[in-house]
Design a protein around this motif. Structure first.
Motif, PDB file in Angstrom:
ATOM      1  N   UNK A   1      39.395  48.350  45.021  1.00  0.00           N
ATOM      2  CA  UNK A   1      40.131  47.277  45.691  1.00  0.00           C
ATOM      3  C   UNK A   1      41.327  47.863  46.449  1.00  0.00           C
ATOM      4  N   UNK A   2      41.283  47.714  47.758  1.00  0.00           N
ATOM      5  CA  UNK A   2      42.351  48.286  48.594  1.00  0.00           C
ATOM      6  C   UNK A   2      43.718  47.674  48.305  1.00  0.00           C
ATOM      7  N   UNK A   3      43.764  46.425  47.900  1.00  0.00           N
ATOM      8  CA  UNK A   3      45.063  45.797  47.603  1.00  0.00           C
ATOM      9  C   UNK A   3      45.673  46.387  46.336  1.00  0.00           C
ATOM     10  N   UNK A   4      44.840  46.696  45.358  1.00  0.00           N
ATOM     11  CA  UNK A   4      45.333  47.252  44.101  1.00  0.00           C
ATOM     12  C   UNK A   4      45.730  48.726  44.262  1.00  0.00           C
ATOM     13  N   UNK A   5      44.804  49.547  44.745  1.00  0.00           N
ATOM     14  CA  UNK A   5      45.060  50.988  44.781  1.00  0.00           C
ATOM     15  C   UNK A   5      46.080  51.398  45.834  1.00  0.00           C
ATOM     16  N   UNK A   6      46.266  50.589  46.873  1.00  0.00           N
ATOM     17  CA  UNK A   6      47.286  50.925  47.880  1.00  0.00           C
ATOM     18  C   UNK A   6      48.695  50.900  47.280  1.00  0.00           C
ATOM     19  N   UNK A   7      48.882  50.151  46.192  1.00  0.00           N
ATOM     20  CA  UNK A   7      50.194  50.110  45.521  1.00  0.00           C
ATOM     21  C   UNK A   7      50.596  51.476  44.978  1.00  0.00           C
ATOM     22  N   UNK A   8      49.621  52.356  44.798  1.00  0.00           N
ATOM     23  CA  UNK A   8      49.895  53.676  44.226  1.00  0.00           C
ATOM     24  C   UNK A   8      49.847  54.780  45.269  1.00  0.00           C
ATOM     25  N   UNK A   9      49.711  54.396  46.535  1.00  0.00           N
ATOM     26  CA  UNK A   9      49.718  55.376  47.608  1.00  0.00           C
ATOM     27  C   UNK A   9      48.349  55.720  48.175  1.00  0.00           C
TER      28      UNK A   9
END
Length: 170
Positions: free
Chosen positions: A118-126
């Motif tokens: 999920x791009x919304x979830x993993x983008x939070x970590x860079x």
């Protein structure tokens, strides 16, 4: 209080059940993530230091695994799976597992980690689309869902198609 540590052999059955339970209601799952972990532990791509559990009240409530992949000539990492028991989701357990995993991976000298998710979830970590680093998936997937992170801001010129451990069946 949440504790993150490396798994040990006494944890295997509990981890198996955590992953199986965590993915039972997952939107995108083949239903075999728990079996994949069993297979990956026996592979040459397994890195014991990057097989982590989250513990609360003496109970394993979450798990993360990073395994070796090849991108061109480089050994890098794939994050798969990450699972948290449903009753502990949305309480930053997954976040803590990812952060600790990234820290250890960087200390071990890895440059990149890829993830399909999920791009919304993993983008939070860079994580950003892997294509921006020149990293390609070995299967058809929307660009925004195949992501990578540069763990230590290295200038290592990585380009190529990811070669997963054979246990992934890819």
């Amino acid at each position: 209080m949440l504790k993150i540590r490396q798994e040990n052999t006494n944890d295997y059955e509990e981890i198996y059940n955590v992953i199986k339970t965590a993915f039972e209601t997952a939107q995108h799952s083949d239903g075999n993530e728990h079996e994949l972990v069993v297979k990956l532990r026996k592979s040459n791509n397994f890195i014991p230091e990057l097989s982590l559990v989250a513990i609360k009240d003496n109970k394993i409530i979450g798990y993360i695994l990073f395994t070796k992949i090849k991108i061109g000539e480089y050994d890098e990492l794939a994050l798969a799976p990450l699972g948290v028991l449903p009753e502990y989701q949305k309480q930053h357990v997954g976040s803590e597992l990812i952060k600790q995993g990234h820290k250890i991976a960087s200390e071990l000298g890895y440059h990149y980690s890829v993830v399909l998710g999920d791009e919304k979830y993993y983008s939070k970590f860079g994580y950003i689309p892997a294509s921006k680093y020149g990293i390609e998936a070995p299967f058809d997937v929307p660009d925004e869902n195949f992501m990578a992170i540069n763990l230590n801001h290295s200038n290592v010129p990585i380009k190529g198609v990811v070669k997963y451990a054979k246990e992934f069946g890819i």
